[in-house]
Write an enzyme that holds these catalytic residues in place. Structure first.
Site, short mmCIF file in Angstrom:
data_model
loop_
_atom_site.label_atom_id
_atom_site.label_comp_id
_atom_site.label_asym_id
_atom_site.label_seq_id
_atom_site.Cartn_x
_atom_site.Cartn_y
_atom_site.Cartn_z
CD GLU A 258 -2.91 -1.03 2.91
OE1 GLU A 258 -3.77 -1.48 2.30
OE2 GLU A 258 -2.21 -0.24 3.48
CE LYS A 273 5.90 2.08 -3.87
NZ LYS A 273 4.73 1.93 -4.14
CG ASP A 364 7.32 -3.18 -12.10
OD1 ASP A 364 7.03 -3.19 -13.56
OD2 ASP A 364 7.04 -2.72 -11.42
#
EC number: 2.7.10.2
Length: 509
Positions: A258, A273, A364
């Site tokens: 989250e 985070k 990513d």
């Protein structure tokens, strides 16, 4: 117009002002009543000069005097508070926190470097932006909060010791634009944009063009708006106790956990985070985080601190507009034209060029991992984290969380991640940008994407995507990684693309 060498009729006093090739003197209008000094070594200087970003100055301040641009309330032991406009003497200039003495109270302590500016200089002026490129001037002036006539003066990128005036204007064909005027220097220390009128100082120049456009595209209205800067992170606060953080608003959930907006020690707004327990080894994370915090660049989200006990917390700078993929779908994001979208792509390429230069890999790269500020500045987040994930659903090719549609074929098939696989992902990210956040390969499942890629399929050009940009995407999707471009090349192409779409300078009326 004419000079001592020619009488070529032209009247363009924008930044591409004409200077005689023989005498190196500005071509003055023939009907001008101004009497410029006779040629005596007053040619315009043209050495190239490069400027650093908004980092602490490398060389000591000459007289050690600074003036406060903003008020500062102490938040650490040893901090020195001060009011806007207060003068201070710098005692030690190192890093982002300087030891200073207030000339008002006589007290000593540490102050944030970005809250003060050199006294007895242009730096305290709200319209003066010292280290700002032409492109960043356009970004700032076109950001929310600025309007027709907003302006700034910046150091010239091409001519040492000279300045440029950047003004926001409205063009019937292009909409909101920024126009640039070269401010020329006189031997006597004065300045001019058009030789019809000269000024003893930049303050006089600003005052004149605030009262009348006098040949500029518009009157100057107000200085470019900027927000109060975030104070630098305290260097010793790296591994912090969980109790120092207050999570206020859940912003979303991603592959790793989250994300929250919160406050550190009750006063510093941050993004937190929270990683899912068991998702990665705390020791491996801390080792990687120590590398990540060394990667500091204006286009990378700044890593401030960590909580290393599970659940692991990563504390970073807070970006008001959240992820790029979400922002592009908002009313504000949908309204962005192709010029601004290309500018965002150029910003991301700039950050990735830095990662490339540092021999690092993102792994990513996609719009979900790009964050957007309130001034629409883009920064890269989550670089390097993917390598640490121990969740098979994320790391396995068939895993439900594996970002197949963004991943290069060699990374899908063999787990080979390099900066060139990041380049492939950047090509996919470009499709997200021009489609305002559409999922890549629309209508295809992950297995179908893999099968089609193995047959040489590449995504078709999205609607409204310029041909030149699609060509860049196809370069990113070359089968052989070594045939793909570097991020430095992508940055240069997108920078040129952005500049070209802004249009050329228009002659002054």
């Amino acid at each position: 117009m004419g000079c001592v060498c020619s009488s070529n009729p032209e009247d363009d006093w924008m930044e591409n002002i004409d200077v005689c090739e023989n005498c190196h003197y500005p071509i003055v209008p023939l009907d001008s009543k101004i009497s410029l000094p006779i040629r005596n070594g007053s040619e315009v200087r043209d050495p190239l000069v490069t400027y650093e970003g908004s980092l602490p100055p490398a060389s000591p301040l000459q007289d050690n005097l600074v003036i406060a641009l903003h008020s500062y309330e102490p938040s650490h032991d040893g901090d020195l508070g001060f009011e806007k406009g207060e003068q201070l003497r710098i005692l030690e200039q190192s890093g982002e926190w300087w030891k200073a003495q207030s000339l008002t109270t006589g007290q000593e302590g540490f102050i944030p470097f970005n809250f003060v500016a050199k006294a007895n200089s242009l730096e305290p002026e709200p319209w003066f932006f010292k280290n700002l490129s032409r492109k960043d001037a356009e970004r700032q002036l076109l950001a929310p909060g600025n309007t027709h006539g907003s302006f700034l003066i910046r150091e010239s990128e091409s001519t040492a010791g000279s300045f440029s005036l950047s003004v926001r204007d409205f063009d019937q064909n292009q909409g909101e634009v920024v126009k640039h005027y070269k401010i020329r220097n006189l031997d006597n220390g004065g300045f001019y944009i058009s030789p019809r009128i000269t000024f003893p100082g930049l303050h006089d120049l600003v005052r004149h063009y605030t009262n009348a456009s006098d040949g500029l595209c518009t009157k100057l209205s107000r200085p470019c708006q900027t927000q109060k800067p975030q104070k630098p992170w305290w260097e010793d606060e790296w591994e912090v106790p969980r109790e120092t953080l207050k999570l206020v608003e859940r912003l979303g959930a991603g592959q790793f956990g989250e994300v929250w907006m919160g406050y550190y020690n009750g006063h510093t707004k941050v993004a937190v985070k929270s990683l899912k327990q068991g998702s990665m080894s705390p020791d491996a994370f801390l080792a990687e985080a120590n590398l990540m915090k060394q990667l500091q660049h204006p286009r990378l989200v700044r890593l401030y601190a960590v909580v290393t006990q599970e659940p692991i917390y990563i504390i970073t700078e807070y970006m008001e507009n959240g992820s790029l993929v979400d922002f592009l779908k908002t009313p504000s994001g949908i309204k962005l034209n192709v010029n601004k979208l290309l500018d965002m792509a150029a910003q991301i390429a700039e950050g990735m060029a830095f990662i490339e230069e540092q021999n690092y890999i993102h792994r990513d790269l996609r719009a979900a991992n790009i964050l957007v500020s309130d001034t629409l500045s883009c920064k890269i987040a989550d670089f390097g984290l993917a390598r640490l994930i121990e969740d098979n659903e994320y790391t396995a090719r068939e895993g439900a969380k594996f970002p197949i549609k963004w991943t290069a074929p060699e990374a899908i098939n063999y787990g080979t991640f390099t900066i060139k696989s990041d380049v492939w992902s950047f090509g996919i990210l470009l499709t997200e940008i021009v489609t305002h956040g559409r999922i890549p390969y629309p209508g295809m499942t992950n297995p179908e994407v893999i099968q089609n890629l193995e047959r040489g399929y590449r995504m078709v050009r999205p609607d409204n995507c310029p041909e030149e940009l699609y060509h860049l995407m196809m370069l990113c999707w070359k089968e052989r990684p070594e045939d793909r471009p570097t991020f430095d090349y992508l940055r240069s192409v997108l920078d040129d693309f952005f500049t070209a779409t802004e249009g050329q300078y228009q002659p002054q009326p």
